[in-house]
Design a protein around this motif. Structure first.
Motif, PDB file in Angstrom:
ATOM      1  N   THR A 297      -0.234  -9.354   3.020  1.00 37.61           N
ATOM      2  CA  THR A 297       0.597  -8.651   2.048  1.00 37.61           C
ATOM      3  C   THR A 297       1.744  -7.930   2.740  1.00 37.61           C
ATOM      4  O   THR A 297       2.897  -8.027   2.313  1.00 37.61           O
ATOM      5  CB  THR A 297      -0.249  -7.650   1.227  1.00 37.61           C
ATOM      6  OG1 THR A 297      -1.283  -8.373   0.553  1.00 37.61           O
ATOM      7  CG2 THR A 297       0.592  -6.911   0.213  1.00 37.61           C
TER       8      THR A 297
ATOM      9  N   ILE B  39       5.722  -8.509   2.332  1.00 41.59           N
ATOM     10  CA  ILE B  39       6.621  -7.410   1.963  1.00 41.59           C
ATOM     11  C   ILE B  39       7.784  -7.332   2.949  1.00 41.59           C
ATOM     12  O   ILE B  39       8.951  -7.258   2.553  1.00 41.59           O
ATOM     13  CB  ILE B  39       5.866  -6.062   1.924  1.00 41.59           C
ATOM     14  CG1 ILE B  39       4.876  -6.030   0.763  1.00 41.59           C
ATOM     15  CG2 ILE B  39       6.833  -4.883   1.837  1.00 41.59           C
ATOM     16  CD1 ILE B  39       3.867  -4.887   0.835  1.00 41.59           C
TER      17      ILE B  39
ATOM     18  N   LEU C 117       6.146  -9.750  -5.513  1.00 41.14           N
ATOM     19  CA  LEU C 117       4.952  -9.800  -4.669  1.00 41.14           C
ATOM     20  C   LEU C 117       3.767 -10.528  -5.309  1.00 41.14           C
ATOM     21  O   LEU C 117       3.153 -11.363  -4.647  1.00 41.14           O
ATOM     22  CB  LEU C 117       4.560  -8.387  -4.233  1.00 41.14           C
ATOM     23  CG  LEU C 117       3.616  -8.270  -3.063  1.00 41.14           C
ATOM     24  CD1 LEU C 117       4.170  -8.964  -1.829  1.00 41.14           C
ATOM     25  CD2 LEU C 117       3.336  -6.814  -2.760  1.00 41.14           C
TER      26      LEU C 117
END
Length: 115
Positions: free
Chosen positions: A45, A49, A66
């Motif tokens: 993640t 990002i 996302l």
């Protein structure tokens, strides 16, 4: 994993990780002693990002994009994603054209006034 380990594994500073949480991009659970505990998928993640921020997406758009990038990664799961990215690209192209025009004007001025 704790914030220090996540920072070490991703190269993101603890301050950045806290910012990502504040912006709703990353989540953690608090242990009884108050430490942040991140899920095992937090590394992927955070890497996503950082990649999205690196290409110029603002954090508000990263928050929307996302969910489309984790798991299935199928654009059909997020139909507005491509339109938003195209909008951002068009804005960048417009700004680049304006900057190029300013650069040309400055270069012309300098060339005309060089001794």
């Amino acid at each position: 994993m704790r914030i220090g380990e996540l920072s070490e594994r991703t190269g993101a500073s603890p301050r950045s990780l806290r910012y990502y949480e504040q912006q709703g991009l990353l989540s953690s659970e608090r242990s009884l002693n108050g430490y942040r505990e991140y899920a095992s998928n937090a590394v992927a993640t955070v890497e996503t990002i950082r990649a999205l921020l690196d290409i110029g997406l603002p954090s508000t758009l990263v928050r929307e994009v996302l969910p489309c990038t984790v798991g299935e990664r199928d654009e059909s799961a997020c139909p507005d994603l491509l339109a938003k990215i195209a909008e951002l690209r068009d804005d960048v192209q417009s700004k680049a054209a304006r900057l190029n025009a300013v650069e040309d004007s400055l270069s012309t001025y300098l060339a005309a006034n060089a001794s």
